[in-house]
Enzyme design. Structure first.
Site, short mmCIF file in Angstrom:
data_model
loop_
_atom_site.label_atom_id
_atom_site.label_comp_id
_atom_site.label_asym_id
_atom_site.label_seq_id
_atom_site.Cartn_x
_atom_site.Cartn_y
_atom_site.Cartn_z
N LYS A 132 -15.95 -66.59 7.90
CA LYS A 132 -14.38 -65.88 7.81
C LYS A 132 -13.98 -64.92 8.90
CE LYS A 132 -12.69 -61.95 5.22
NZ LYS A 132 -12.11 -60.94 6.01
N ASN A 133 -15.05 -64.16 8.58
CA ASN A 133 -15.05 -62.89 10.11
C ASN A 133 -14.99 -63.40 11.72
OD1 ASN A 133 -13.70 -61.40 7.97
ND2 ASN A 133 -16.01 -60.16 7.92
N CYS A 174 -3.37 -50.93 3.60
CA CYS A 174 -4.14 -51.72 3.82
C CYS A 174 -4.79 -50.78 2.33
CB CYS A 174 -4.64 -51.95 4.97
SG CYS A 174 -6.58 -52.89 4.38
N ARG A 194 -6.63 -47.51 8.13
CA ARG A 194 -7.06 -48.72 9.24
C ARG A 194 -6.36 -49.01 10.26
NH1 ARG A 194 -9.20 -54.26 5.70
NH2 ARG A 194 -10.74 -54.26 7.64
N ASP A 230 -18.44 -54.68 3.84
CA ASP A 230 -18.57 -56.27 3.67
C ASP A 230 -19.13 -56.02 2.38
OD1 ASP A 230 -15.72 -55.85 4.49
OD2 ASP A 230 -16.77 -57.96 5.79
N ARG A 233 -8.33 -65.08 -0.42
CA ARG A 233 -8.69 -64.62 1.12
C ARG A 233 -10.16 -65.29 1.98
NH1 ARG A 233 -6.95 -59.01 2.76
NH2 ARG A 233 -7.22 -59.99 4.39
C1 UD1 Z 1 -13.95 -56.31 10.34
C2 UD1 Z 1 -14.31 -57.18 9.38
C3 UD1 Z 1 -14.29 -56.43 7.62
C4 UD1 Z 1 -15.11 -55.64 7.42
C5 UD1 Z 1 -14.95 -54.33 9.02
C6 UD1 Z 1 -16.06 -54.12 9.57
C7 UD1 Z 1 -12.54 -59.29 9.74
C8 UD1 Z 1 -11.22 -60.04 10.16
N1 UD1 Z 1 -12.97 -57.94 9.09
O1 UD1 Z 1 -12.50 -55.34 10.06
O2 UD1 Z 1 -14.08 -57.57 6.63
O3 UD1 Z 1 -15.08 -54.66 6.90
O4 UD1 Z 1 -14.85 -55.33 10.44
O5 UD1 Z 1 -17.08 -54.45 9.33
O6 UD1 Z 1 -13.55 -59.50 11.11
N2 UD1 Z 1 -10.34 -48.10 13.48
C9 UD1 Z 1 -10.21 -46.92 13.81
N3 UD1 Z 1 -9.18 -47.52 14.90
C10 UD1 Z 1 -8.65 -48.99 15.26
C11 UD1 Z 1 -9.69 -49.88 14.31
C12 UD1 Z 1 -10.29 -49.01 13.56
O7 UD1 Z 1 -10.25 -45.69 13.51
O8 UD1 Z 1 -8.46 -49.27 15.65
C13 UD1 Z 1 -11.62 -47.60 11.64
C14 UD1 Z 1 -10.98 -48.49 11.13
O9 UD1 Z 1 -10.14 -47.72 10.19
C15 UD1 Z 1 -12.20 -48.37 9.90
C16 UD1 Z 1 -13.38 -48.70 11.23
O10 UD1 Z 1 -12.79 -48.23 12.40
O11 UD1 Z 1 -12.63 -47.45 8.92
C17 UD1 Z 1 -14.32 -49.83 11.56
O12 UD1 Z 1 -12.68 -51.15 11.42
P1 UD1 Z 1 -13.16 -52.39 11.75
O13 UD1 Z 1 -14.30 -52.37 12.76
O14 UD1 Z 1 -12.06 -52.30 13.25
O15 UD1 Z 1 -12.95 -53.60 11.12
P2 UD1 Z 1 -11.92 -54.52 11.19
O16 UD1 Z 1 -12.17 -55.86 12.88
O17 UD1 Z 1 -10.52 -54.19 10.84
#
Ligand code: UD1
Length: 421
Positions: free
Chosen positions: A22-23, A119, A124, A308, A400
Site C-alpha cells: 500500500k505504502n 487524523c 500529522r 505500522d 483501506r
Molecule cells: C507514512 C505511511 C504510514 C506510516 C508512516 C510512518 C504512507 C501512505 N503512509 O505516513 O503508513 O505509519 O509513514 O512510517 O506511506 N510529520 C511532521 N511534519 C510533516 C510530516 C510528518 O511533523 O510535514 C510527522 C508526523 O506527524 C509523524 C511523523 O512525522 O509524527 C511521521 O510521519 P510521516 O513519516 O510523514 O508519515 P506519513 O508519510 O504520513
C-alpha cells in the site's frame, strides 16, 4: 455497514501470498503524473480502498485511470492533466492524496490541495512537505481550506534538511526535485523500502536519483520524465501482520512473496519472543507451538521497528508470557487499539507514549471496533485467538490497507466472515 465475525482458537496453517505494498503503490500512482508520452501500467497493485481513492484524485485532475483488480494492474494515461485541484472530499478520506502536490508542481508549476485536516493517529502536520517545496522555489499560500503551491518559472534544485525523516515529505520532495533545475540534496530523508521503490521507479522514467535508502539523497533534475511500466514491491506490513497471526495462533504459515530484508526488526523481535522464523528468497515461514515470551518494542523510523506494526505486535503481547513495554515514538496518539484490546480482556496501562502490557492466559471475544487501519488489524489478530465470537465494526478502516484479508485468513484455516450489519 459491514462487520467481521471471528470465532477464535483456530491455528493458522498453510501459505499466504503477500500483495503489493500500500505504502509503495500510493506514491507510485502519484508519480505516474510525471510520466509523459505513453500510458503507464503498474503491476502488483493491491485491491484496496486507498488505491481507489487516489485513483479518484487522479481522475479529478482529468487523468485517465483504469483499475483491473483481477490482474492486480492499474493503467494510467497522464498525457494530459486538465485540473490542478484535489478536493476536500478525497483528501479528507486519505491524507496520502497530498502526494500529488510534488508531481503537479514539477510538471505544471502549480497545485492546489485541500488541507488534510485531523487524523485518528495524531495531528500529522505537512510542514516538512511545504518546507521542501519552498526550498525548491515554490510559493505557498493557505486560504479557504486549501494549500496552493506555485512555481511559474519552474522549480530550482536546493539543499533540504528534514527535521524528521518523514516518509511522505521525502516522497513528495523527491518527486518535485526530480524535475527541478539543477541538483537537490535531501538530508535526513526517510530510508524506508518504499522510498527506494519510488526512487527506482522515477529513475526508470528518466530521473537521476542517487542515495535512496541512505541518509542523503541526491537528485539531478531532468527536463522530462517518460511514462514507464513498474511493478510494486510486496507489502512488508501485510507480511508482518500474517507473521504475527501465525505466531499468536500457534500456527505454521509460509508467507510467500515477503522480502525478509524489509522486515528485519519484526523478525528479530519474533525470534526474541521464542517464535520460529525461517527466511528464504521467496518468503518467510513462521511457526510457534507455545505462548510467545513478552519482549519490549520501540517504534522508530526505518530501519527501526515500524510504527505500522506496533498495534499488531501489541496484540501478540496481550497473550504472551510476562510483561513488556511498547513505546511509540513516531506518532502521538497511536494507542487507539488499547481500549478495544482491553474490552477483550487484555491488561494494558498507558503512560504517555508508553504502554505496559501484562500478558494474560486468554482473551475473550466481544463487540469491538476498528479505530484505524493497523488498530483494526490488531483487533482481528486478537479475535483469531480469543475465546468465542468477536464482532468487529467500522471495518472500512481495514479495507483501506489489507487486500483480501478475509479470504486469505480463511485459506489459512481461520473462522472469519464478513456480514452486513
Ligand atoms: C507514512 C505511511 C504510514 C506510516 C508512516 C510512518 C504512507 C501512505 N503512509 O505516513 O503508513 O505509519 O509513514 O512510517 O506511506 N510529520 C511532521 N511534519 C510533516 C510530516 C510528518 O511533523 O510535514 C510527522 C508526523 O506527524 C509523524 C511523523 O512525522 O509524527 C511521521 O510521519 P510521516 O513519516 O510523514 O508519515 P506519513 O508519510 O504520513
Amino acid at each position: 455497514m459491514e462487520k467481521l465475525i471471528i470465532n477464535g482458537g483456530k491455528p493458522l496453517r498453510g501459505t499466504v501470498k503477500i500483495s503489493g505494498a500500500k505504502n509503495a503503490v500510493l506514491p507510485a500512482i502519484a508519480a505516474t503524473l510525471l510520466g509523459q508520452d505513453r500510458v503507464t501500467v503498474l503491476d502488483e497493485v493491491p485491491n484496496l480502498d486507498d488505491v481507489r481513492t487516489i485513483s479518484e484524485v487522479l481522475k479529478t485532475l482529468g487523468v485517465k485511470v483504469q483499475h483491473v483488480p483481477e490482474q492486480c494492474q492499474l493503467i494510467v494515461d497522464a498525457s494530459s492533466i486538465e485540473n490542478i485541484t484535489a478536493p476536500y472530499e478525497l483528501v479528507r478520506r486519505m491524507r496520502a492524496s497530498f502526494l500529488i502536490m510534488g508531481p503537479l508542481l514539477a510538471r505544471l508549476g502549480e497545485a492546489k490541495i485541500s488541507l488534510p485536516g485531523g487524523c485518528a493517529i495524531g495531528t500529522r502536520p505537512i510542514d516538512l512537505h511545504l518546507k521542501g517545496f519552498e526550498a525548491l522555489g515554490a510559493q505557498i499560500s493557505i486560504g479557504h481550506g486549501y494549500i496552493e503551491a506555485k512555481a511559474p518559472n519552474g522549480l530550482k534544485g536546493a539543499r533540504i534538511y528534514l527535521d524528521f525523516p518523514s516518509v511522505g515529505a521525502t516522497e513528495n520532495i523527491l518527486m518535485a526535485a526530480s524535475m527541478a533545475e539543477g541538483l537537490s540534496v535531501i538530508e535526513n530523508p526517510a530510508q524506508e523500502p518504499e522510498i527506494v521503490d519510488l526512487a527506482n521507479y522515477l529513475n526508470i522514467m528518466g530521473a537521476k536519483i542517487r542515495g535512496a535508502g541512505t541518509n542523503v539523497i541526491k537528485v539531478e533534475g531532468v527536463k522530462k520524465l517518460v511514462a514507464h511500466d513498474y511493478t510494486i514491491i510486496p507489502d512488508r506490513i501485510e507480511a508482518g501482520t500474517y507473521m504475527i497471526a501465525a505466531a499468536m495462533t500457534r500456527g505454521d504459515v509460509y508467507i510467500a512473496n515477503a522480502i525478509s530484508e524489509h522486515i528485519k526488526p519484526v523478525i528479530a523481535k519474533l525470534k526474541e519472543a521464542g517464535v520460529t522464523v525461517d527466511e528464504d528468497v521467496d518468503g518467510i515461514r513462521v511457526a510457534c507451538d507455545h505462548r510467545p515470551k513478552a519482549v519490549d518494542i520501540k517504534t522508530l523510523p526505518y530501519p527501526g521497528f515500524p510504527t505500522d506494526m506496533q498495534a499488531q505486535f501489541m496484540a501478540m503481547l496481550t497473550i504472551s508470557t510476562g510483561s513488556a513495554m511498547v513505546t511509540e515514538t513516531v506518532f502521538e496518539n497511536r494507542f487507539m487499539h488499547v481500549d478495544e484490546l482491553r474490552r477483550m480482556g487484555a491488561r494494558i496501562k498507558i503512560d504517555g507514549r508508553t504502554a505496559m502490557v501484562h500478558g494474560v492466559d486468554y482473551l475473550t471475544g466481544c463487540q469491538v471496533k476498528a479505530t484505524d487501519l493497523r488498530a483494526g488489524a490488531a483487533i482481528v489478530l486478537a479475535g483469531l485467538v480469543a475465546e468465542g465470537e468477536t464482532q468487529i465494526g467500522y471495518i472500512h478502516h481495514i479495507d483501506r490497507g489489507y487486500d483480501n484479508l478475509v479470504e486469505k485468513l480463511v485459506n489459512l484455516g481461520a473462522d472469519i466472515r464478513r456480514v452486513d450489519q
